[in-house]
Write a protein that holds these residues in place. Structure first.
Motif, PDB file in Angstrom:
ATOM      1  N   GLU A   1       0.826  -1.202   0.000  1.00 36.89           N
ATOM      2  CA  GLU A   1       0.000   0.000   0.000  1.00 36.89           C
ATOM      3  C   GLU A   1       0.865   1.258   0.000  1.00 36.89           C
ATOM      4  OE1 GLU A   1      -3.313   2.232   2.843  1.00 36.89           O
ATOM      5  OE2 GLU A   1      -2.564   0.235   3.355  1.00 36.89           O
ATOM      6  N   LYS A   2       1.918   1.241   0.801  1.00 35.63           N
ATOM      7  CA  LYS A   2       2.792   2.421   0.896  1.00 35.63           C
ATOM      8  C   LYS A   2       3.528   2.642  -0.431  1.00 35.63           C
ATOM      9  CE  LYS A   2       5.832   4.604   4.270  1.00 35.63           C
ATOM     10  NZ  LYS A   2       4.814   5.591   4.675  1.00 35.63           N
TER      11      LYS A   2
ATOM     12  N   GLU B   1       2.498   1.721  -3.411  1.00 34.98           N
ATOM     13  CA  GLU B   1       1.540   2.177  -4.408  1.00 34.98           C
ATOM     14  C   GLU B   1       1.193   3.650  -4.220  1.00 34.98           C
ATOM     15  OE1 GLU B   1      -0.877  -1.879  -5.599  1.00 34.98           O
ATOM     16  OE2 GLU B   1      -1.519  -0.743  -3.835  1.00 34.98           O
ATOM     17  N   ASP B   2       1.125   4.089  -2.976  1.00 37.32           N
ATOM     18  CA  ASP B   2       0.888   5.511  -2.720  1.00 37.32           C
ATOM     19  C   ASP B   2       1.996   6.359  -3.325  1.00 37.32           C
ATOM     20  OD1 ASP B   2      -1.438   4.978  -1.384  1.00 37.32           O
ATOM     21  OD2 ASP B   2      -0.562   5.112   0.629  1.00 37.32           O
TER      22      ASP B   2
ATOM     23  N   SER C   1       1.912   6.436  -7.212  1.00 37.20           N
ATOM     24  CA  SER C   1       0.805   7.189  -7.815  1.00 37.20           C
ATOM     25  C   SER C   1       1.268   8.535  -8.378  1.00 37.20           C
ATOM     26  CB  SER C   1      -0.311   7.403  -6.784  1.00 37.20           C
ATOM     27  OG  SER C   1       0.156   8.214  -5.707  1.00 37.20           O
TER      28      SER C   1
END
Length: 533
Positions: free
Chosen positions: A285-286, A288-289, A292
């Motif tokens: 998740e980190k 992918e953040d 982005s």
């Protein structure tokens, strides 16, 4: 005393020839003193001459091994002594088999047998469970890439054959002069030996000056977080490590950057990340953040994974028993030293390291040795649990279709093994590693330069991310174009050119070693039916 000094001379010549401080020209006559001692022990055998020769050979190879790989001590004293003593013994066994066979064969056939046998010994060191190819002779030219551009046809075994062919020629000349005072034979053999040295170097220079890389660049940013593996790496949360990585990356990244590459097991908190839950993990998740903000970026990094299960039928040879679960059922775990690639696509690409460090990541011949040794592990530097591997090499695909090999640490020492990544479609090589275990010694410098051999063999550019250094960009001719020095924190930005063409070596691998089996086995059998000279 004279024979002892000659044996010591061989050991010193081999040691002084080794990278990164050495001059490999010395290898071309380094074995001659020990060959002379061996000849004398056969021509004029004395009481216990075999035992004496064993001692002389072992001294020579011990000097060679301890001088070139003493830095293993910085990781573990036991591991260093085991590697040095055992490898010296194996080299001595090869030498003693040569002595035994040479009693029944002519000098020329004996030398052919020795050359073939040594190549097979090195081939074994690439493929058995006690693999330790660090001192294979072809590696010695790693810092003299202008001499060995023809490795794209032969791999490092071409270098081994080169070294031994010259040693054999010089020894024959010395033998002719010493035995029958034939100066002409000596000069002829030395002249031929000089030609055998210079002609391949000349061919290499022609290849070097005529080789042109296809201009198909990929922009890369290599991260070097400089995390101490003994005090920080395994005791810091993955989230904090990710913050550090992305902070450094943001200093160099642009919208045109294609690949961001971080070192081996840079995410290694605790036992690692549960591979079954990685898709929903905080680590992904980190990442992918961060990605982005860079829609064209591919993020390749090292991670430690694990997988738990209670079904004994799922146990693999490398599975670790870790105790019992909360309700008392036996609990097993697979641990992986892995690489992953993330980008804006939904798929996660994962590869598990498959050439493992002896005793750290695998227990050689576990079914035989574990009952005898228990859980003793030979620590050569790294983590301490058995690692699970995967059968096939893969090439990670980037957003634009670019394909990269996710080579993890020790795998970069294995030439034929790396060709499997190339045959899987890799257009350039990414090497992620952690060389901090050995400190600022020859260890990490040798490891970096061995990567240059892989560039030549496959004509693939290399982007190398090392935890504490040396991170580097290496072109298809094996030249280091950029580097970030040891014990520095930062990032290295540059471009590597892609290549889709397969070299002869990429297609055929270590064919020279396989061909060496024919004369070695044939002459061994032939000697069994010959009377002793």
């Amino acid at each position: 005393m004279k024979k002892l000094l000659l044996a010591i001379t061989t050991g010193l010549l081999l040691a002084i020839a080794w990278p990164t401080y050495g001059f490999p020209l010395l290898l071309f006559f380094g074995f001659v003193p020990l060959l002379w001692v061996t000849h004398k022990s056969i021509a004029k055998p004395a009481k216990k001459s075999g035992l004496k020769l064993f001692s002389f050979a072992y001294i020579a190879f011990f000097i060679f091994n301890i001088s070139t790989t003493w830095w293993l001590y910085n990781s573990t004293g036991f591991g260093m002594w085991f590697a040095v003593l055992a490898n010296s013994l194996l080299m001595t066994f090869v030498w003693m088999l040569y002595r035994k066979v040479s009693k029944r064969l002519s000098a020329n056939l004996s030398l052919v047998f020795l050359i073939s046998l040594w190549i097979l010994f090195e081939f074994m060191h690439l493929n058995w469970e006690f693999a330790w190819p660090w001192l294979n002779l072809g590696n010695a030219f790693a810092t003299y890439t202008g001499w060995i551009q023809w490795y794209e046809y032969t791999g490092t075994f071409g270098g081994t054959l080169w070294v031994w062919s010259v040693n054999a020629l010089i020894f024959k000349g010395v033998l002719a002069f010493a035995e029958i005072k034939n100066q002409r034979a000596l000069f002829i053999k030395l002249a031929i030996a000089a030609g055998v040295i210079l002609i391949p170097i000349g061919v290499s220079q022609l290849i070097y000056h005529n080789y042109k890389e296809t201009e198909d660049p990929v922009e890369v940013v290599l991260l070097q977080p400089n995390i101490d593996p003994y005090t920080e790496k395994y005791n810091t949360t993955n989230e904090r490590i990710a913050d550090l990585l992305f902070e450094e990356a943001s200093k160099s990244l642009t919208d045109s950057t294609d690949f961001l590459i971080a070192p081996e097991t840079v995410l290694a908190e605790g036992a690692g990340v549960d591979i079954r839950n990685f898709e929903y993990s905080r680590e992904k998740e980190k990442a992918e953040d961060f990605l982005s903000a860079y829609p064209n970026l591919n993020y390749l990094a090292g991670i430690q994974f694990y997988r738990l299960y209670t079904n004994e039928d799922d146990v693999l040879p490398a599975t670790n028993y870790v105790g019992k679960d909360r309700i008392g059922n036996p609990l097993w775990a697979d641990f992986f030293n892995s690489a992953f690639l993330l980008n804006k696509s939904d798929s996660t690409q994962i590869y598990h390291k498959s050439k493992l460090v002896v005793g750290v990541e695998n227990f050689p011949y576990q079914s035989i040795l574990k009952p005898l040794l228990g859980d003793v592990m030979l620590d050569l530097g790294g983590t301490v649990s058995m690692k699970t591997t995967q059968e096939n090499r893969v090439a990670f695909a980037g957003i634009d279709g670019s394909k990269v090999a996710p080579i993890i640490c020790y795998e970069s020492v294995y030439g034929d093994f790396v060709t499997d990544y190339v045959k899987a479609g890799a257009e350039f090589l990414a090497i992620i590693t952690n060389d901090a275990w050995w400190g600022d010694t020859q260890g990490h410098k040798q490891h970096l330069n061995y990567a240059r051999l892989r560039a030549i063999e496959n004509r693939r550019s290399i982007a190398r991310s090392a935890n504490t250094g040396i991170s580097a960009i290496i072109n298809q001719k094996g030249e280091i174009e950029k580097e970030l020095g040891y014990d520095l924190r930062g990032s290295l930005k540059g471009s590597v050119n892609k290549n889709k063409e397969l070299t002869f070596y990429s297609k055929h691998g270590d064919y020279l070693a396989k061909l060496a089996f024919i004369p070695a086995f044939g002459l061994l059998i032939f000697s069994c039916f010959r009377r002793r000279k």
